[in-house]
Scaffold this motif. Structure first.
Motif, PDB file in Angstrom:
ATOM      1  N   GLU A 171       3.071   5.993  -2.657  1.00  0.00           N
ATOM      2  CA  GLU A 171       3.858   7.212  -2.486  1.00  0.00           C
ATOM      3  C   GLU A 171       5.268   7.047  -3.050  1.00  0.00           C
ATOM      4  O   GLU A 171       5.814   7.962  -3.675  1.00  0.00           O
ATOM      5  CB  GLU A 171       3.929   7.582  -1.005  1.00  0.00           C
ATOM      6  CG  GLU A 171       2.572   7.746  -0.339  1.00  0.00           C
ATOM      7  CD  GLU A 171       1.663   8.697  -1.112  1.00  0.00           C
ATOM      8  OE1 GLU A 171       2.177   9.725  -1.612  1.00  0.00           O
ATOM      9  OE2 GLU A 171       0.451   8.402  -1.228  1.00  0.00           O
ATOM     10  N   ARG A 172       5.861   5.860  -2.855  1.00  0.00           N
ATOM     11  CA  ARG A 172       7.203   5.638  -3.411  1.00  0.00           C
ATOM     12  C   ARG A 172       7.181   5.715  -4.929  1.00  0.00           C
ATOM     13  O   ARG A 172       8.049   6.348  -5.550  1.00  0.00           O
ATOM     14  CB  ARG A 172       7.749   4.270  -2.964  1.00  0.00           C
ATOM     15  CG  ARG A 172       8.127   4.186  -1.509  1.00  0.00           C
ATOM     16  CD  ARG A 172       8.945   2.922  -1.237  1.00  0.00           C
ATOM     17  NE  ARG A 172       8.212   1.705  -1.557  1.00  0.00           N
ATOM     18  CZ  ARG A 172       7.426   1.058  -0.710  1.00  0.00           C
ATOM     19  NH1 ARG A 172       7.258   1.513   0.517  1.00  0.00           N
ATOM     20  NH2 ARG A 172       6.807  -0.046  -1.072  1.00  0.00           N
ATOM     21  N   GLN A 187       0.826  -1.200   0.000  1.00  0.00           N
ATOM     22  CA  GLN A 187       0.000   0.000   0.000  1.00  0.00           C
ATOM     23  C   GLN A 187       0.865   1.257   0.000  1.00  0.00           C
ATOM     24  O   GLN A 187       0.568   2.242  -0.682  1.00  0.00           O
ATOM     25  CB  GLN A 187      -0.924   0.004   1.228  1.00  0.00           C
ATOM     26  CG  GLN A 187      -2.067  -0.992   1.149  1.00  0.00           C
ATOM     27  CD  GLN A 187      -3.171  -0.531   0.201  1.00  0.00           C
ATOM     28  OE1 GLN A 187      -3.038   0.461  -0.527  1.00  0.00           O
ATOM     29  NE2 GLN A 187      -4.276  -1.276   0.190  1.00  0.00           N
ATOM     30  N   GLU A 188       1.968   1.210   0.750  1.00  0.00           N
ATOM     31  CA  GLU A 188       2.858   2.368   0.806  1.00  0.00           C
ATOM     32  C   GLU A 188       3.591   2.611  -0.509  1.00  0.00           C
ATOM     33  O   GLU A 188       4.159   3.681  -0.718  1.00  0.00           O
ATOM     34  CB  GLU A 188       3.885   2.174   1.929  1.00  0.00           C
ATOM     35  CG  GLU A 188       3.276   2.244   3.322  1.00  0.00           C
ATOM     36  CD  GLU A 188       4.266   1.819   4.393  1.00  0.00           C
ATOM     37  OE1 GLU A 188       5.385   1.398   4.030  1.00  0.00           O
ATOM     38  OE2 GLU A 188       3.916   1.900   5.578  1.00  0.00           O
ATOM     39  N   SER A 189       3.588   1.615  -1.398  1.00  0.00           N
ATOM     40  CA  SER A 189       4.268   1.784  -2.688  1.00  0.00           C
ATOM     41  C   SER A 189       3.661   2.920  -3.502  1.00  0.00           C
ATOM     42  O   SER A 189       4.326   3.470  -4.388  1.00  0.00           O
ATOM     43  CB  SER A 189       4.196   0.485  -3.492  1.00  0.00           C
ATOM     44  OG  SER A 189       2.867   0.215  -3.913  1.00  0.00           O
TER      45      SER A 189
END
Length: 502
Positions: free
Chosen positions: A47-48, A43-45
């Motif tokens: 923003e990355r 899920q954090e990918s």
């Protein structure tokens, strides 16, 4: 068309399963969603990927971006999906042609500046991509040599998202990676040698038998008698890993994030007695291999065996019997290979001096009983060789006689192991019960001796089988086809040491 597909892989245990990374960009309010059972790292990918695309000199779409990771019932864990998500978004945006993504798999974590960081399980990812029929694998440069150990697929290492885009667009040439060499940090250090150990002929002989047949060992003796010294020299007499075994071991280490290419030396793991059950057997919220699996095809050394937690000790029972560890969770179960040679050491009592001729034992009978009862009967029944390691006498410590070097012992061990592999395909310790009577043929005298031993020692069915396997190994070390009474007597002698009797 505002849709594109790229291939990636999800690590499940030590295997990698194919994952379709589907990207759709549609009109509407700008947004970025990832679906398909992703964990927090996936899920954090969002923003990355967004920042990495911008910092690599590309424009992130100002529309609604939906990423689907299929199949939706397979949990996706870790940051390895960053690279395929970013490439699929750029393909939909027209930066890349969609066709360049069709015959390749991608994996890699993106940094905010657009760099590509390493991932765990590279060897398994390459094997999974080959199994899926893909021609190429694009992964971080630091993992490329490891992944290239798998034949039948071209592996390309990239250091940044920009480099990956230029390579796929044909604007940059990257040669296929070659297979990595041996794990240099470990392989360069020579193993410790039995020539450094004075005396202890009986213990050395027992460890030679254990190495030849991959048998499990328990050593008991007072502090300073040499139990740990002997155990740490066992890897030096083990036969080297075969290519197939080396790949198996490398896959486990790669899945645990301890990759480094193929190995020739068998693993030797020696965890501290404070280790948790999950650390020993494997587990965690995102299950990883434990010390038992990291010792697969090698040696697991447990010093001060009774000091380990009861749950951790009992966790050894399944791998010693089945050669694997199964970790069950609500979402499913994972199985890691764990065919190990278990070597344990312990003191005969809590103070360590029971039976020692120089120091008096201070333990009560109750303390000794409680100490030994930490090792259950079913666990002890799964061990093959029990050794009493006595304190060395002065003449042994100061004598001039040189001990036999490990290289000489290893030659005998390798010959015996080759006999076993040619005869039944596995070491004697892993011999299936259905082949036991065929392989472990006894002479007339040996048959009579075994009948007396079954009654005299009260051998269980499992202990009976293990005695036969050890006797078979003793005969193999001497190049004998039939097990004689002498071979069986030696195997029975290894069964009789104090703690084996409970």
């Amino acid at each position: 068309m505002s849709f594109c597909r790229a291939w990636s892989l999800a690590l499940v245990g030590i295997d990698a399963l194919p994952v379709e990374v589907e990207v759709d960009i549609s009109s509407g309010l700008p947004g970025f969603a990832v679906v398909g059972l992703p964990d927090a790292a996936v899920q954090e990918s969002r923003e990355r990927v967004r920042v990495a695309i911008s910092n690599s000199g590309f424009r992130f779409p100002g529309r609604k971006v939906i990423v689907n990771l299929a199949p939706a019932d397979l949990r996706k864990e870790g940051p390895a999906f960053d690279l395929p998500i970013a490439l699929a978004i750029l393909a939909v945006s027209g930066v890349l042609e969609r066709g360049v993504l069709e015959d390749a798999a991608f994996a890699g974590e993106l940094s905010l500046e657009g760099g590509v960081r390493g991932v765990r399980g590279a060897l398994s990812l390459a094997e999974g991509a080959r199994r899926r029929g893909l021609r190429r694998l694009v992964i971080p440069a630091e993992n490329a040599a490891e992944a290239a150990c798998v034949r039948g697929i071209e592996v390309y290492g990239v250091r940044s998202l920009r480099e990956a885009v230029d390579f796929l667009a044909g604007e940059r040439t990257i040669p296929p990676a070659g297979p990595g060499g041996l794990d240099s940090a470990e392989e360069r250090v020579p193993p410790e040698d039995f020539a450094d150990v004075f005396g202890q002929r009986h213990a050395k002989r027992a460890l030679e038998v254990a190495a030849a047949g991959a048998h499990n060992v328990l050593m008991s003796g007072p502090p300073g008698s040499g139990k740990t010294m002997l155990s740490r020299r066992l890897p030096g007499i083990l036969p080297p890993l075969t290519t197939e075994e080396g790949i198996e071991v490398a896959k486990i280490y790669s899945a645990a994030g301890e990759g480094g290419g193929l190995r020739r030396r068998r693993p030797f793991r020696a965890p501290h007695h404070t280790i948790s059950t999950a650390g020993l057997a494997g587990g965690g919220s995102n299950p990883r291999p434990g010390e038992i699996s990291l010792a697969h095809n090698g040696v697991l050394f447990l010093d001060e065996f009774p000091e380990f937690g009861r749950a951790a000790i009992e966790a050894l029972r399944q791998p010693l019997e089945d050669g694997c560890v199964t970790i069950s969770r609500a979402a499913g179960s994972l199985t890691y290979p764990a065919r190990i040679t278990l070597v344990c050491s312990m003191n005969p009592c809590p103070c360590g001096y029971l039976g020692d001729p120089r120091r008096e034992c201070r333990c009560s009978a109750g303390q000794i009983e409680r100490y030994r009862s930490r090792l259950s009967g079913p666990l002890l029944d799964r061990l093959d060789i029990f050794i009493e390691v006595a304190r060395l006498a002065r003449r042994e410590l100061r004598g001039e006689e040189r001990s036999e070097p490990s290289a000489t012992i290893r030659e005998r061990v390798v010959r015996a192991r080759q006999i076993q592999l040619a005869r039944q395909g596995v070491p004697n310790a892993a011999l299936p019960v259905r082949k036991l009577r065929e392989v472990c043929r006894l002479g007339h005298d040996a048959e009579a001796l075994l009948a007396r031993a079954i009654d005299g020692l009260g051998l269980s069915g499992r202990a009976h089988d293990r005695v036969l396997k050890v006797a078979r190994t003793v005969a193999d070390l001497e190049g004998e086809g039939e097990i004689s009474a002498r071979h069986l007597a030696e195997a029975l002698n290894y069964r009789k040491a104090g703690v084996a009797d409970g």
